[in-house]
Enzyme design. Structure first.
Site, PDB file in Angstrom:
ATOM      1  CB  CYS A 117      -0.945   0.000   1.191  1.00 49.29           C
ATOM      2  SG  CYS A 117      -1.980  -1.458   1.237  1.00 49.29           S
ATOM      3  CG  HIS A 257      -3.245   3.314   2.568  1.00 52.84           C
ATOM      4  ND1 HIS A 257      -3.777   2.983   1.339  1.00 52.84           N
ATOM      5  CD2 HIS A 257      -3.218   2.149   3.286  1.00 52.84           C
ATOM      6  CE1 HIS A 257      -4.055   1.694   1.326  1.00 52.84           C
ATOM      7  NE2 HIS A 257      -3.731   1.165   2.489  1.00 52.84           N
ATOM      8  CG  ASN A 287      -6.766  -0.998   1.331  1.00 51.20           C
ATOM      9  OD1 ASN A 287      -6.066  -0.498   0.460  1.00 51.20           O
ATOM     10  ND2 ASN A 287      -6.255  -1.528   2.430  1.00 51.20           N
TER      11      ASN A 287
HETATM   12  O1  UT7 Z   1      -3.702  -1.491   3.614  1.00 54.76           O
HETATM   13  C1  UT7 Z   1      -3.592  -2.265   4.749  1.00 54.76           C
HETATM   14  C2  UT7 Z   1      -4.739  -3.233   4.780  1.00 54.76           C
HETATM   15  N1  UT7 Z   1      -5.241  -3.703   5.994  1.00 54.76           N
HETATM   16  C3  UT7 Z   1      -5.767  -2.963   6.990  1.00 54.76           C
HETATM   17  O2  UT7 Z   1      -5.728  -1.782   7.021  1.00 54.76           O
HETATM   18  C4  UT7 Z   1      -6.427  -3.746   8.078  1.00 54.76           C
HETATM   19  C5  UT7 Z   1      -6.450  -3.037   9.378  1.00 54.76           C
HETATM   20  N2  UT7 Z   1      -7.365  -3.688  10.283  1.00 54.76           N
HETATM   21  C6  UT7 Z   1      -8.686  -3.519  10.196  1.00 54.76           C
HETATM   22  O3  UT7 Z   1      -9.151  -2.764   9.371  1.00 54.76           O
HETATM   23  C7  UT7 Z   1      -9.552  -4.247  11.185  1.00 54.76           C
HETATM   24  O4  UT7 Z   1      -8.748  -5.004  12.048  1.00 54.76           O
HETATM   25  C8  UT7 Z   1     -10.597  -5.169  10.502  1.00 54.76           C
HETATM   26  C9  UT7 Z   1     -11.633  -4.330   9.765  1.00 54.76           C
HETATM   27  C10 UT7 Z   1      -9.916  -6.116   9.529  1.00 54.76           C
HETATM   28  C11 UT7 Z   1     -11.316  -5.998  11.538  1.00 54.76           C
HETATM   29  O5  UT7 Z   1     -11.947  -5.166  12.486  1.00 54.76           O
HETATM   30  P1  UT7 Z   1     -11.898  -5.515  14.025  1.00 54.76           P
HETATM   31  O6  UT7 Z   1     -12.735  -4.525  14.716  1.00 54.76           O
HETATM   32  O7  UT7 Z   1     -10.443  -5.611  14.390  1.00 54.76           O
HETATM   33  O8  UT7 Z   1     -12.627  -6.907  14.067  1.00 54.76           O
HETATM   34  P2  UT7 Z   1     -12.057  -8.282  14.602  1.00 54.76           P
HETATM   35  O9  UT7 Z   1     -11.026  -8.809  13.671  1.00 54.76           O
HETATM   36  O10 UT7 Z   1     -11.680  -8.101  16.052  1.00 54.76           O
HETATM   37  O11 UT7 Z   1     -13.321  -9.191  14.508  1.00 54.76           O
HETATM   38  C12 UT7 Z   1     -14.466  -8.956  15.319  1.00 54.76           C
HETATM   39  C13 UT7 Z   1     -15.515  -9.974  14.936  1.00 54.76           C
HETATM   40  C14 UT7 Z   1     -15.004 -11.415  14.909  1.00 54.76           C
HETATM   41  O12 UT7 Z   1     -16.017 -12.248  15.394  1.00 54.76           O
HETATM   42  P3  UT7 Z   1     -15.972 -12.807  16.888  1.00 54.76           P
HETATM   43  O13 UT7 Z   1     -14.700 -13.595  16.982  1.00 54.76           O
HETATM   44  O14 UT7 Z   1     -15.963 -11.599  17.791  1.00 54.76           O
HETATM   45  O15 UT7 Z   1     -17.194 -13.623  16.989  1.00 54.76           O
HETATM   46  C15 UT7 Z   1     -14.809 -11.669  13.439  1.00 54.76           C
HETATM   47  O16 UT7 Z   1     -14.950 -13.046  13.103  1.00 54.76           O
HETATM   48  O17 UT7 Z   1     -16.000  -9.679  13.632  1.00 54.76           O
HETATM   49  C16 UT7 Z   1     -15.957 -10.887  12.848  1.00 54.76           C
HETATM   50  N3  UT7 Z   1     -15.768 -10.515  11.445  1.00 54.76           N
HETATM   51  C17 UT7 Z   1     -16.784 -10.210  10.637  1.00 54.76           C
HETATM   52  N4  UT7 Z   1     -18.107 -10.175  10.850  1.00 54.76           N
HETATM   53  C18 UT7 Z   1     -18.882  -9.822   9.805  1.00 54.76           C
HETATM   54  C19 UT7 Z   1     -14.599 -10.391  10.778  1.00 54.76           C
HETATM   55  N5  UT7 Z   1     -14.847 -10.008   9.509  1.00 54.76           N
HETATM   56  C20 UT7 Z   1     -16.204  -9.896   9.411  1.00 54.76           C
HETATM   57  C21 UT7 Z   1     -17.067  -9.534   8.358  1.00 54.76           C
HETATM   58  N6  UT7 Z   1     -18.389  -9.496   8.608  1.00 54.76           N
HETATM   59  N7  UT7 Z   1     -16.611  -9.189   7.118  1.00 54.76           N
END
Ligand code: UT7
Length: 338
Positions: A117, A257, A287
């Protein structure tokens, strides 16, 4: 910093995003997710997806042609083509060579730059160095990704985040006190497995096993990326301002970004910059990795919001881990408003 004999500045920009829109509601039919989850956790409403025939060089070519037209220069005036991408058309030749050929940039060197990125920021910094050192006069820098073809459409934690697109800028020489005023690049390879595609290279060539494990797709530790991203972008912003002896209050447009609206909001909060100075379009494109900044810059510039004399700051982070920034005083080409 050492006094330079000449500087470099952006003399034209362009972007291209595929026509097909994939909304959060469309994604609800592919994986177990919801529009509400995606919007509140990421700020994304929809993203563009390349069609089966479209590869990175196709998107890059259209963005590059728009940037050349905008700059009012011909393809054979270009000395260098730098393409920031981690989704090249193929392992080699470089996507930059394919773009160079299709543009007809017959006097140009061409190479790809793999900084995920941060690819466009690394590309701009490299082009700036080539121009101020006198090695080149006119350099085309493209950030392009067709991430949709490297996503695991069964992995809801990644497939909802990314989109396809391309943005381009043409750099040319200028007075040393004008144009680009500061540049910064850093990396930390110990964080490589935060965001990567494990298989398909010489470490783990694609095999039946890697295929079964789905290791030819993007893998991400989202919480780790989040933590380092905010720190990296805040540091890169402060350092490049210090280099140019400017204060944050003097920045007219911050173009970060576009990875996640919560990352952008955290950066805004830590820096204390007014929201209206920060360019955000993640809701419409998701993204697009190396393409987010040049797409956002071209959109906001062509909307007339960036005037001649405005101070603009680009800041990015990405897989690698890589991060960096570019600070510049913008000049609109003659004949344009501003
Ligand atoms: O250019 C660089 C690219 N990457 C990034 O910038 C990523 C940076 N990180 C993020 O943007 C965030 O960490 C995410 C958006 C990827 C995730 O957000 P989060 O608030 O950290 O969620 P999490 O990973 O802690 O997941 C929370 C819950 C989980 O369920 P449980 O274990 O609490 O039951 C996940 O399984 O959300 C669930 N989950 C989803 N639910 C619905 C993960 N992805 C999804 C989804 N839809 N697409």
């Amino acid at each position: 910093m050492q006094k330079l004999h000449r500087g470099s500045r952006i003399i034209g920009s362009g972007h291209y995003c595929p026509e097909k829109i994939l909304s959060n509601f469309d994604l609800e039919k592919i994986v177990e997710t919801s529009d509400e989850w995606i919007r509140t956790r990421t700020g994304i409403r929809e993203r563009r997806i390349a069609n089966e025939q479209e590869a990175s060089s196709d998107l890059a070519l259209l963005a590059a042609e728009a940037a050349l037209k905008d700059a009012g220069i011909k393809a054979d005036d270009i000395d260098g083509v730098i393409v920031g991408t981690v989704t090249p058309d193929m392992q080699f030749p470089a996507t930059a060579c394919l773009v160079q050929d299709r543009l007809g940039a017959k006097n140009a060197a061409a190479f790809d730059l793999g900084a995920a990125c941060s690819g466009f920021i690394y590309g701009l910094n490299t082009a700036h160095g080539l121009i101020v050192s006198g090695q080149m006069n006119t350099v085309l820098v493209v950030g392009v990704e067709v991430l949709s073809k490297f996503l695991d459409w069964q992995d809801r934690a990644t497939c909802v985040l990314f989109g396809d697109g391309a943005g381009a800028a043409v750099l040319g020489p200028c007075d040393p006190d004008d144009g680009i005023l500061g540049t910064y690049m850093r990396s930390d390879g110990s964080l490589a497995d935060l965001l990567w595609i494990p298989a398909g290279g010489s470490r783990a060539p694609i095999s039946e096993f890697t295929y079964q494990q789905r290791e030819h797709y993007i893998k991400m530790k989202g919480d780790g990326v989040f933590k380092y991203a905010v720190r990296a972008m805040v540091d890169a912003t402060s350092i490049v301002l210090k280099q140019a002896d400017l204060d944050l209050e003097q920045v007219d447009h911050l173009i970060p970004h576009q990875a996640n609206i919560r990352i952008i909001d955290a950066v805004i909060g830590r820096l204390g910059i007014p929201e209206e100075k920060v360019v955000v379009n993640i809701d419409r494109f998701g993204n697009t990795s190396s393409a987010t900044i040049p797409i956002a810059f071209d959109e906001v510039r062509k909307s007339g919001k960036i005037k001649s004399g405005d101070i603009v700051l680009f800041v990015a982070f990405g897989g690698g881990f890589t991060w960096g920034s570019v600070l510049f005083r913008h000049t609109e080409p003659a004949g344009r408003s501003g």
